[in-house]
Design a protein around this motif. Sequence first.
Motif, PDB file in Angstrom:
ATOM      1  N   GLY A   1      -3.741  -6.484  -8.058  1.00  0.00           N
ATOM      2  CA  GLY A   1      -3.784  -5.279  -8.126  1.00  0.00           C
ATOM      3  C   GLY A   1      -4.047  -4.167  -7.020  1.00  0.00           C
ATOM      4  O   GLY A   1      -4.183  -4.988  -5.687  1.00  0.00           O
ATOM      5  N   ASP A   2      -3.701  -3.142  -6.880  1.00  0.00           N
ATOM      6  CA  ASP A   2      -3.624  -2.224  -5.792  1.00  0.00           C
ATOM      7  C   ASP A   2      -4.990  -1.584  -5.863  1.00  0.00           C
ATOM      8  O   ASP A   2      -5.438  -0.773  -6.912  1.00  0.00           O
ATOM      9  CB  ASP A   2      -2.689  -1.197  -6.036  1.00  0.00           C
ATOM     10  CG  ASP A   2      -2.313  -0.453  -4.686  1.00  0.00           C
ATOM     11  OD1 ASP A   2      -3.140  -0.384  -3.864  1.00  0.00           O
ATOM     12  OD2 ASP A   2      -1.276   0.178  -4.544  1.00  0.00           O
ATOM     13  N   ALA A   3      -5.700  -1.521  -4.627  1.00  0.00           N
ATOM     14  CA  ALA A   3      -7.027  -0.853  -4.596  1.00  0.00           C
ATOM     15  C   ALA A   3      -6.830   0.617  -4.778  1.00  0.00           C
ATOM     16  O   ALA A   3      -8.079   1.346  -5.174  1.00  0.00           O
ATOM     17  CB  ALA A   3      -7.554  -1.118  -3.006  1.00  0.00           C
TER      18      ALA A   3
ATOM     19  N   GLY B   1     -14.721  -5.850   1.694  1.00  0.00           N
ATOM     20  CA  GLY B   1     -14.840  -6.440   3.194  1.00  0.00           C
ATOM     21  C   GLY B   1     -13.780  -6.724   4.054  1.00  0.00           C
ATOM     22  O   GLY B   1     -12.593  -7.106   3.810  1.00  0.00           O
ATOM     23  N   PHE B   2     -13.845  -5.664   4.833  1.00  0.00           N
ATOM     24  CA  PHE B   2     -12.596  -5.452   5.860  1.00  0.00           C
ATOM     25  C   PHE B   2     -11.222  -5.104   5.232  1.00  0.00           C
ATOM     26  O   PHE B   2     -10.148  -5.934   5.570  1.00  0.00           O
ATOM     27  CB  PHE B   2     -12.320  -7.123   6.915  1.00  0.00           C
ATOM     28  CG  PHE B   2     -13.666  -7.266   7.493  1.00  0.00           C
ATOM     29  CD1 PHE B   2     -14.079  -6.504   8.552  1.00  0.00           C
ATOM     30  CD2 PHE B   2     -14.449  -8.277   7.033  1.00  0.00           C
ATOM     31  CE1 PHE B   2     -15.429  -6.814   9.165  1.00  0.00           C
ATOM     32  CE2 PHE B   2     -15.786  -8.638   7.702  1.00  0.00           C
ATOM     33  CZ  PHE B   2     -16.265  -7.949   8.639  1.00  0.00           C
TER      34      PHE B   2
ATOM     35  N   GLY C   1      -8.757 -10.707  -0.512  1.00  0.00           N
ATOM     36  CA  GLY C   1      -7.944 -11.499   0.412  1.00  0.00           C
ATOM     37  C   GLY C   1      -8.162 -13.385  -0.261  1.00  0.00           C
ATOM     38  O   GLY C   1      -7.974 -13.267  -1.309  1.00  0.00           O
TER      39      GLY C   1
ATOM     40  N   ASP D   1      -6.908  -8.189  -5.042  1.00  0.00           N
ATOM     41  CA  ASP D   1      -5.989  -7.939  -4.166  1.00  0.00           C
ATOM     42  C   ASP D   1      -4.549  -7.762  -4.320  1.00  0.00           C
ATOM     43  O   ASP D   1      -4.181  -8.200  -5.522  1.00  0.00           O
ATOM     44  CB  ASP D   1      -5.931  -9.325  -3.190  1.00  0.00           C
ATOM     45  CG  ASP D   1      -5.616  -9.128  -1.679  1.00  0.00           C
ATOM     46  OD1 ASP D   1      -6.697  -8.901  -0.937  1.00  0.00           O
ATOM     47  OD2 ASP D   1      -4.632  -8.743  -1.408  1.00  0.00           O
ATOM     48  N   PHE D   2      -3.796  -7.092  -3.629  1.00  0.00           N
ATOM     49  CA  PHE D   2      -2.447  -6.894  -3.992  1.00  0.00           C
ATOM     50  C   PHE D   2      -1.604  -8.096  -3.379  1.00  0.00           C
ATOM     51  O   PHE D   2      -0.171  -8.198  -3.709  1.00  0.00           O
ATOM     52  CB  PHE D   2      -1.711  -5.400  -3.612  1.00  0.00           C
ATOM     53  CG  PHE D   2      -1.691  -4.909  -2.030  1.00  0.00           C
ATOM     54  CD1 PHE D   2      -1.942  -5.881  -1.158  1.00  0.00           C
ATOM     55  CD2 PHE D   2      -1.453  -3.842  -1.966  1.00  0.00           C
ATOM     56  CE1 PHE D   2      -1.794  -5.842   0.161  1.00  0.00           C
ATOM     57  CE2 PHE D   2      -1.145  -3.148  -0.630  1.00  0.00           C
ATOM     58  CZ  PHE D   2      -1.288  -4.270   0.180  1.00  0.00           C
TER      59      PHE D   2
ATOM     60  N   CYS E   1      -9.881  -5.626  -2.528  1.00  0.00           N
ATOM     61  CA  CYS E   1      -9.102  -6.084  -1.139  1.00  0.00           C
ATOM     62  C   CYS E   1      -9.680  -7.579  -0.721  1.00  0.00           C
ATOM     63  O   CYS E   1     -10.096  -7.961   0.125  1.00  0.00           O
ATOM     64  CB  CYS E   1      -9.314  -5.218   0.006  1.00  0.00           C
ATOM     65  SG  CYS E   1      -8.520  -3.722  -0.129  1.00  0.00           S
TER      66      CYS E   1
HETATM   67  C1  LIG Z   1      -8.419  -8.325   6.275  1.00  0.00           C
HETATM   68  S1  LIG Z   1      -8.084  -8.981   4.667  1.00  0.00           S
HETATM   69  C2  LIG Z   1      -9.779  -9.028   4.150  1.00  0.00           C
HETATM   70  C3  LIG Z   1     -10.145 -10.024   3.046  1.00  0.00           C
HETATM   71  C4  LIG Z   1     -11.549 -10.307   2.501  1.00  0.00           C
HETATM   72  N1  LIG Z   1     -12.039  -9.302   1.862  1.00  0.00           N
HETATM   73  C5  LIG Z   1     -12.484 -10.899   3.641  1.00  0.00           C
HETATM   74  O1  LIG Z   1     -13.114 -10.291   4.007  1.00  0.00           O
HETATM   75  O2  LIG Z   1     -12.105 -11.953   4.014  1.00  0.00           O
HETATM   76  C6  LIG Z   1      -7.701  -7.406   3.724  1.00  0.00           C
HETATM   77  C7  LIG Z   1      -6.960  -7.726   2.689  1.00  0.00           C
HETATM   78  O3  LIG Z   1      -6.878  -6.373   1.778  1.00  0.00           O
HETATM   79  C8  LIG Z   1      -5.667  -6.766   0.973  1.00  0.00           C
HETATM   80  N2  LIG Z   1      -5.132  -5.253   0.765  1.00  0.00           N
HETATM   81  C9  LIG Z   1      -4.749  -4.274   1.867  1.00  0.00           C
HETATM   82  N3  LIG Z   1      -4.448  -3.177   1.170  1.00  0.00           N
HETATM   83  C10 LIG Z   1      -4.458  -3.347  -0.071  1.00  0.00           C
HETATM   84  C11 LIG Z   1      -4.328  -2.713  -1.229  1.00  0.00           C
HETATM   85  N4  LIG Z   1      -3.946  -1.359  -1.303  1.00  0.00           N
HETATM   86  N5  LIG Z   1      -4.856  -3.244  -2.382  1.00  0.00           N
HETATM   87  C12 LIG Z   1      -5.058  -4.366  -2.523  1.00  0.00           C
HETATM   88  N6  LIG Z   1      -5.361  -5.330  -1.397  1.00  0.00           N
HETATM   89  C13 LIG Z   1      -5.042  -4.764  -0.484  1.00  0.00           C
HETATM   90  C14 LIG Z   1      -4.698  -7.571   2.019  1.00  0.00           C
HETATM   91  O4  LIG Z   1      -3.811  -7.974   1.001  1.00  0.00           O
HETATM   92  C15 LIG Z   1      -5.854  -8.477   2.534  1.00  0.00           C
HETATM   93  O5  LIG Z   1      -5.966  -9.656   1.617  1.00  0.00           O
END
Ligand SMILES: C[S@@+](CC[C@H](N)C(=O)[O-])C[C@H]1O[C@@H](n2cnc3c(N)ncnc32)[C@H](O)[C@@H]1O
Length: 202
Positions: A75-77, A93-94, A32, A54-55, A30
């Motif tokens: 990719g999907d987490a 992170g978040f 971002g 990140d997806f 994830c």
């Molecule tokens: C709030 S952002 C955090 C981004 C980064 N980690 C940061 O701390 O700045 C959440 C991220 O999670 C990604 N995300 C949410 N569900 C996801 C999933 N199932 N697979 C991959 N990415 C995912 C979203 O696309 C988004 O970019």
Amino acid sequence: MTVETGKLAPDAVRTMFDRIAPVYRVLDACCGTGDLAIAGLRLVGSTGAVIGVDFSERMLERARSKSSQVEWVQGDALALPFADGSFDAATVGFGVRNLEDLEAGLRELRRVLRPGGRVGILEITRPRGLLRPFYKLWFDGLVPLAGKLLPGGSAYTYLPASVRRFPGAKELAELMQTAGFDQVHYRLFGGGIVALHTGVAR
Ligand SMILES: C[S@@+](CC[C@H](N)C(=O)[O-])C[C@H]1O[C@@H](n2cnc3c(N)ncnc32)[C@H](O)[C@@H]1O
């Protein structure tokens, strides 16, 4: 540890390198726009690798513009495109708060870590004690109000709702244990509004 010839016994050599081995392959799920993954480059040094997943392709576009040293993967987490035990460490992170199935997401992180690999999860949490009523007023009152008043404000209603339905820090620690992590600990920051959970893959 030394043998008569003064050379190190093979087992001892292996043990020594096991102890000093740097973390060399890190996943940031994830990711971002990539800030945490980019910070991870310091951890792996010149011989290691950081992979950010990140997806959202738009998030990854921003990440790519910041660093070409990280490998950015769409990719999907919940179904990470990596074999079991591929990583020495993983960070989120978040991100876990957004997962449709938190427990499946934790199991997936465990799957791609080698046994003994480390995980770090940074996430918003709801404070307890004195700060709680102020936080409630701000997060459940003022932030959603801003969402109604500002253009594109749906994120402001999504954020408090997602934190509300997310488990507390202690519950998240328990879910991590169930998902296959040992030595699970957490630390609260910012007066208890952010938690860092760490654990070691079983
Ligand atoms: C709030 S952002 C955090 C981004 C980064 N980690 C940061 O701390 O700045 C959440 C991220 O999670 C990604 N995300 C949410 N569900 C996801 C999933 N199932 N697979 C991959 N990415 C995912 C979203 O696309 C988004 O970019």
